[in-house]
Enzyme design. Structure first.
Site, PDB file in Angstrom:
ATOM      1  N   PRO A  40     -23.161  14.305   6.360  1.00  0.00           N
ATOM      2  CA  PRO A  40     -23.628  14.674   5.020  1.00  0.00           C
ATOM      3  C   PRO A  40     -23.417  13.527   4.042  1.00  0.00           C
ATOM      4  O   PRO A  40     -22.482  12.747   4.204  1.00  0.00           O
ATOM      5  CB  PRO A  40     -22.760  15.876   4.631  1.00  0.00           C
ATOM      6  CG  PRO A  40     -21.799  16.091   5.736  1.00  0.00           C
ATOM      7  CD  PRO A  40     -22.040  15.089   6.803  1.00  0.00           C
ATOM      8  N   LYS A  41     -24.267  13.400   3.081  1.00  0.00           N
ATOM      9  CA  LYS A  41     -24.120  12.385   2.027  1.00  0.00           C
ATOM     10  C   LYS A  41     -23.724  13.090   0.747  1.00  0.00           C
ATOM     11  O   LYS A  41     -24.487  13.862   0.185  1.00  0.00           O
ATOM     12  CB  LYS A  41     -25.440  11.623   1.839  1.00  0.00           C
ATOM     13  CG  LYS A  41     -25.489  10.694   0.634  1.00  0.00           C
ATOM     14  CD  LYS A  41     -24.484   9.569   0.742  1.00  0.00           C
ATOM     15  CE  LYS A  41     -24.640   8.565  -0.378  1.00  0.00           C
ATOM     16  NZ  LYS A  41     -23.729   8.754  -1.471  1.00  0.00           N
ATOM     17  N   TRP A  42     -22.505  12.860   0.314  1.00  0.00           N
ATOM     18  CA  TRP A  42     -22.023  13.413  -0.937  1.00  0.00           C
ATOM     19  C   TRP A  42     -22.159  12.338  -2.012  1.00  0.00           C
ATOM     20  O   TRP A  42     -22.483  11.191  -1.720  1.00  0.00           O
ATOM     21  CB  TRP A  42     -20.565  13.854  -0.793  1.00  0.00           C
ATOM     22  CG  TRP A  42     -20.353  14.758   0.379  1.00  0.00           C
ATOM     23  CD1 TRP A  42     -19.693  14.451   1.538  1.00  0.00           C
ATOM     24  CD2 TRP A  42     -20.828  16.095   0.541  1.00  0.00           C
ATOM     25  NE1 TRP A  42     -19.716  15.503   2.404  1.00  0.00           N
ATOM     26  CE2 TRP A  42     -20.405  16.535   1.820  1.00  0.00           C
ATOM     27  CE3 TRP A  42     -21.559  16.972  -0.241  1.00  0.00           C
ATOM     28  CZ2 TRP A  42     -20.695  17.808   2.307  1.00  0.00           C
ATOM     29  CZ3 TRP A  42     -21.841  18.235   0.257  1.00  0.00           C
ATOM     30  CH2 TRP A  42     -21.411  18.638   1.500  1.00  0.00           C
ATOM     31  N   ARG A  46     -22.078   4.492  -0.356  1.00  0.00           N
ATOM     32  CA  ARG A  46     -22.432   4.478   1.065  1.00  0.00           C
ATOM     33  C   ARG A  46     -22.186   3.057   1.570  1.00  0.00           C
ATOM     34  O   ARG A  46     -22.609   2.092   0.947  1.00  0.00           O
ATOM     35  CB  ARG A  46     -23.895   4.830   1.248  1.00  0.00           C
ATOM     36  CG  ARG A  46     -24.309   4.884   2.703  1.00  0.00           C
ATOM     37  CD  ARG A  46     -25.740   5.246   2.850  1.00  0.00           C
ATOM     38  NE  ARG A  46     -25.953   6.567   2.267  1.00  0.00           N
ATOM     39  CZ  ARG A  46     -26.990   7.340   2.522  1.00  0.00           C
ATOM     40  NH1 ARG A  46     -27.925   6.922   3.328  1.00  0.00           N
ATOM     41  NH2 ARG A  46     -27.110   8.515   1.975  1.00  0.00           N
TER      42      ARG A  46
END
Length: 90
Positions: A40-42, A46
């Protein structure tokens, strides 16, 4: 499979920097498969981490060096024994 063949395949799979990470895209379902890895990308940064013979390099999506911004992460990646006991999900 012979040890030499395993080493050759491992060497072929190593990422070399710079790497252009894939961009996140909205989907209705998460794709699955034996060669797919996702997370998941919160909100946040990054980065792609590279453990090299002379240290650790953290690269942003745009290819910038983020290593100095994250000394704690760099330290954990530098010491493989610490990686095994580290949980990124906490």
């Amino acid at each position: 499979m012979s040890p030499a063949r395993r080493r050759a395949e491992a060497a072929e799979s190593v990422l070399r920097r710079p790497v252009a990470p894939m961009l996140a895209a909205p989907v209705d379902e998460v794709p699955e498969g034996p060669q797919l890895v996702h997370e998941p990308k919160w909100d946040g940064w990054r980065a792609v981490a590279f453990r090299e013979t002379d240290g650790v390099y953290l690269q942003s999506r745009a290819g910038r060096n983020l290593t100095t911004y994250f000394p704690d992460i760099t330290r954990v990646i530098r010491e493989p024994s610490r990686l095994a006991s580290c949980s990124m999900a906490s």
